[in-house]
Design a protein around this motif. Structure first.
Motif, PDB file in Angstrom:
ATOM      1  N   LEU A  83      61.001  26.251 160.723  1.00 47.87           N
ATOM      2  CA  LEU A  83      62.093  25.995 159.785  1.00 47.87           C
ATOM      3  C   LEU A  83      61.958  26.961 158.613  1.00 47.87           C
ATOM      4  O   LEU A  83      60.878  27.069 158.015  1.00 47.87           O
ATOM      5  N   VAL A  84      63.031  27.669 158.326  1.00 49.35           N
ATOM      6  CA  VAL A  84      63.033  28.607 157.209  1.00 49.35           C
ATOM      7  C   VAL A  84      64.163  28.229 156.254  1.00 49.35           C
ATOM      8  O   VAL A  84      65.300  28.010 156.696  1.00 49.35           O
ATOM      9  N   VAL A  85      63.841  28.103 154.982  1.00 47.51           N
ATOM     10  CA  VAL A  85      64.856  27.762 153.978  1.00 47.51           C
ATOM     11  C   VAL A  85      64.717  28.742 152.816  1.00 47.51           C
ATOM     12  O   VAL A  85      63.626  28.902 152.258  1.00 47.51           O
ATOM     13  N   ARG A  86      65.806  29.382 152.491  1.00 52.99           N
ATOM     14  CA  ARG A  86      65.761  30.355 151.400  1.00 52.99           C
ATOM     15  C   ARG A  86      66.348  29.767 150.121  1.00 52.99           C
ATOM     16  O   ARG A  86      67.484  29.299 150.113  1.00 52.99           O
ATOM     17  N   TYR A  87      65.551  29.769 149.068  1.00 52.54           N
ATOM     18  CA  TYR A  87      66.012  29.331 147.746  1.00 52.54           C
ATOM     19  C   TYR A  87      66.396  30.616 147.008  1.00 52.54           C
ATOM     20  O   TYR A  87      65.537  31.391 146.612  1.00 52.54           O
ATOM     21  N   ARG A  88      67.675  30.836 146.870  1.00 49.41           N
ATOM     22  CA  ARG A  88      68.140  32.105 146.300  1.00 49.41           C
ATOM     23  C   ARG A  88      67.824  32.208 144.820  1.00 49.41           C
ATOM     24  O   ARG A  88      68.129  31.306 144.041  1.00 49.41           O
ATOM     25  N   GLY A  89      67.232  33.325 144.432  1.00 50.63           N
ATOM     26  CA  GLY A  89      66.966  33.582 143.033  1.00 50.63           C
ATOM     27  C   GLY A  89      68.039  34.488 142.451  1.00 50.63           C
ATOM     28  O   GLY A  89      68.968  34.900 143.158  1.00 50.63           O
ATOM     29  N   LYS A 177      53.316  32.906 164.543  1.00 49.85           N
ATOM     30  CA  LYS A 177      53.424  34.322 164.916  1.00 49.85           C
ATOM     31  C   LYS A 177      54.878  34.763 164.876  1.00 49.85           C
ATOM     32  O   LYS A 177      55.200  35.847 164.392  1.00 49.85           O
ATOM     33  N   ALA A 178      55.771  33.915 165.387  1.00 47.86           N
ATOM     34  CA  ALA A 178      57.194  34.263 165.410  1.00 47.86           C
ATOM     35  C   ALA A 178      57.750  34.404 163.992  1.00 47.86           C
ATOM     36  O   ALA A 178      58.571  35.271 163.716  1.00 47.86           O
ATOM     37  N   LEU A 179      57.257  33.547 163.081  1.00 47.65           N
ATOM     38  CA  LEU A 179      57.755  33.598 161.692  1.00 47.65           C
ATOM     39  C   LEU A 179      57.523  34.964 161.059  1.00 47.65           C
ATOM     40  O   LEU A 179      58.335  35.429 160.261  1.00 47.65           O
ATOM     41  N   VAL A 180      56.392  35.605 161.415  1.00 52.62           N
ATOM     42  CA  VAL A 180      56.088  36.893 160.780  1.00 52.62           C
ATOM     43  C   VAL A 180      56.400  38.086 161.675  1.00 52.62           C
ATOM     44  O   VAL A 180      56.166  39.230 161.289  1.00 52.62           O
ATOM     45  N   SER A 181      56.927  37.836 162.878  1.00 55.13           N
ATOM     46  CA  SER A 181      57.299  38.971 163.740  1.00 55.13           C
ATOM     47  C   SER A 181      58.792  38.903 164.072  1.00 55.13           C
ATOM     48  O   SER A 181      59.614  39.504 163.384  1.00 55.13           O
ATOM     49  N   GLU A 182      59.125  38.101 165.097  1.00 56.57           N
ATOM     50  CA  GLU A 182      60.523  37.964 165.517  1.00 56.57           C
ATOM     51  C   GLU A 182      61.469  37.601 164.355  1.00 56.57           C
ATOM     52  O   GLU A 182      62.581  38.114 164.265  1.00 56.57           O
ATOM     53  N   PHE A 183      61.011  36.716 163.470  1.00 61.52           N
ATOM     54  CA  PHE A 183      61.882  36.257 162.374  1.00 61.52           C
ATOM     55  C   PHE A 183      61.462  36.847 161.027  1.00 61.52           C
ATOM     56  O   PHE A 183      61.733  36.281 159.971  1.00 61.52           O
ATOM     57  N   ARG A 184      60.813  38.004 161.089  1.00 68.15           N
ATOM     58  CA  ARG A 184      60.299  38.623 159.871  1.00 68.15           C
ATOM     59  C   ARG A 184      61.401  38.884 158.838  1.00 68.15           C
ATOM     60  O   ARG A 184      61.168  38.788 157.627  1.00 68.15           O
ATOM     61  N   ALA A 185      62.604  39.183 159.320  1.00 65.86           N
ATOM     62  CA  ALA A 185      63.699  39.455 158.374  1.00 65.86           C
ATOM     63  C   ALA A 185      63.963  38.237 157.489  1.00 65.86           C
ATOM     64  O   ALA A 185      64.384  38.362 156.343  1.00 65.86           O
ATOM     65  N   LEU A 186      63.707  37.051 158.043  1.00 65.80           N
ATOM     66  CA  LEU A 186      63.943  35.821 157.271  1.00 65.80           C
ATOM     67  C   LEU A 186      62.790  35.494 156.327  1.00 65.80           C
ATOM     68  O   LEU A 186      62.976  34.798 155.331  1.00 65.80           O
ATOM     69  N   THR A 187      61.584  35.948 156.679  1.00 64.41           N
ATOM     70  CA  THR A 187      60.398  35.508 155.929  1.00 64.41           C
ATOM     71  C   THR A 187      59.731  36.631 155.143  1.00 64.41           C
ATOM     72  O   THR A 187      58.714  36.404 154.493  1.00 64.41           O
ATOM     73  N   ASP A 188      60.275  37.835 155.224  1.00 66.59           N
ATOM     74  CA  ASP A 188      59.580  38.962 154.606  1.00 66.59           C
ATOM     75  C   ASP A 188      59.397  38.699 153.114  1.00 66.59           C
ATOM     76  O   ASP A 188      60.336  38.340 152.409  1.00 66.59           O
TER      77      ASP A 188
END
Ligand code: ZN
Length: 465
Positions: A83-89, A177-188
């Motif tokens: 689960l990825v949630v972005r809190y926009r600054g 692993k997926a959070l920092v590779s496949e979904f890196r654009a979301l978690t960078d």
């Protein structure tokens, strides 16, 4: 896996007392409690496939709490997910985002083994009891609740904050692993704050802890099998070469070997900080080793402690053994399992080469059976330390932060390996005798749940305002 600093008993506790009364009546205390209960009561252990339910529940909470649907990502990964949630600054800091991790899964617990149902949250004698109450649903709930509270208060961070919750941290870590590779654009992100590590160990009398531990490195976990094969034969006709004896020789050499003593910025700070509050010869050895990592007396003393031997270098130890096929036959094969915890920077390949060299027998076949993830220690940064200190001060003013290295196994290692420094900075203070992570009747002091909400509230505001 939950990692907390273990320091020696406090000789002197600081003249500070807890200053904060956090409880269910604090802002978002009731909301947080409901999230906690719901999360604990979902059996998110491997094989029960309830992580997607938890992801769905949490994502609805975020969306109803004011987060845009396009900033809430439920990512199915096999039978689990992330689960990825972005809190926009507002971007005013000009800095990259900060990610924040917790894991949604738990190690399974069986009803028959527990006093009460492990998947029913029970409050008893000042504790919340249930699987995951400590590891890691307390951290997960704190981060979630504080995101909701800050959003409701209209706070806008000066950079994006990104929740990155994994769903199989206790097993394969495929979601991490997926959070920092496949979904890196979301978690960078510039760095990651981990709710599954860090905190303080309370003295058994419940007084002020000697220090707060911030996890900033993990050793690399790697496992080998060592196998010796032999033509074998009838046990009435022994031969000079024997798979069991040859393997035993190899293991005795590994037993006797000491990997080179290592120290880095972080372990130096750990021993500097822990020495003065650790009684007796061990405390003196810590202080001496921090000053001089070549101090042979100090090294000798530290090596006698299973708590600290791993903090001064790589360790490898035999953990399993199997050999032979009949009591009246010469063994055709003998296999031992050797588990290593590799000091950051030493290298897995280098460790394997060293083992082969000390064994000195090419007939011993080495096979790596784990999938090691190597990561360097994360740098100790003044800005992060200052923000964590503010959060720590909310509960224990001026409590010293001591960086620590754990033996390996949290989400942090995958983030570090992917180039995102990671810091275990959860705000739970607990007695050693109350720690039952992965075990029976896991519990959390009731007050610790709410203290941790306050900890994350102060921490996030401090680091992104
Ligand atoms: Zn954990």
């Amino acid at each position: 896996m939950l990692k907390q600093l273990i320091t020696g008993a406090a000789l002197l506790s600081a003249a500070t007392a807890p200053t904060l009364a956090a409880d269910i009546n604090m802002p978002f205390g009731q909301v947080g409690f409901e999230i906690y209960r719901t999360a604990v009561e979902m059996r998110t252990a491997k094989g029960h496939e309830q992580v997607p339910l938890l992801m769905d529940y949490l994502s609805k909470k975020f969306i109803s709490g004011g987060f845009a649907a396009e900033d809430v990502h439920t990512l199915p990964i096999g039978k689990t997910g992330a689960l990825v949630v972005r809190y926009r600054g507002d971007g005013s800091s000009g800095k990259k985002p900060i990610s924040i991790s917790a894991h949604m899964d738990v190690v399974d617990a069986l009803r028959k083994d527990w006093t009460e149902d492990p998947y029913k949250l029970i409050e008893k004698d000042g504790f919340y009891i249930g699987r995951g109450t400590l590891d890691n649903k307390a951290g997960l709930t704190a981060v979630t609740t504080v995101f909701l509270r800050l959003k409701a208060e209209g706070w806008v961070p000066n950079r994006d904050l990104i929740i990155a919750f994994s769903g199989d941290e206790e097993t394969s870590m495929a979601s991490t692993k997926a959070l920092v590779s496949e979904f890196r654009a979301l978690t960078d992100s510039e760095f990651m704050l981990n709710s599954d590590a860090g905190g303080g160990l309370l003295p058994e009398d419940g007084s002020t802890p000697p220090a707060y531990g911030m996890q900033a490195a993990e050793k690399t976990y790697v496992t080998y099998t060592l196998t010796v094969r032999n033509p074998g034969g009838h046990s009435s006709r022994p031969r000079d070469d024997n798979a069991i004896y040859d393997l035993a020789d190899a293991l005795r050499k590994i037993q006797a070997y000491r990997f080179p003593v290592r120290q880095n910025e972080l372990t130096k700070a750990f021993f500097e900080g822990t020495g003065p509050t650790t009684p007796g010869a061990m405390g003196k050895a810590m202080t001496a080793f921090a000053k001089n990592p070549k101090d042979q007396d100090a090294i000798k003393t530290l090596r006698t402690s299973s708590d600290y031997v791993g903090t001064i270098g790589t360790t490898c130890v035999a953990t399993m053994l199997s050999a032979g096929h009949a009591e009246n036959a010469l063994p055709q094969s003998a296999t031992a399992t050797v588990n290593c915890r590799v000091f950051p920077g030493e290298g897995v390949q280098n460790t394997e080469n060293t083992l082969k060299k000390i064994v000195g027998n090419e007939a011993v076949e080495f096979e790596m059976i784990s999938d090691p993830v190597e990561s360097d220690a994360s740098p100790l940064r003044a800005d992060i330390l200052a923000a964590v200190q503010q959060a720590v001060d909310a509960k224990y003013p001026n409590l010293k932060i001591i960086p620590s290295m754990s033996s390996g196994g949290t989400d942090g290692m995958h983030f570090r390996a992917a180039g995102i420094p990671s810091y275990g900075v959860n705000g739970i203070y607990i007695k050693s005798s109350d720690r039952f992570a992965h075990g029976l009747n896991e519990r959390l002091p009731v007050v610790a749940l709410y203290d941790n909400f306050e900890h994350w509230y102060v921490l996030l505001k401090a680091i992104a305002s």
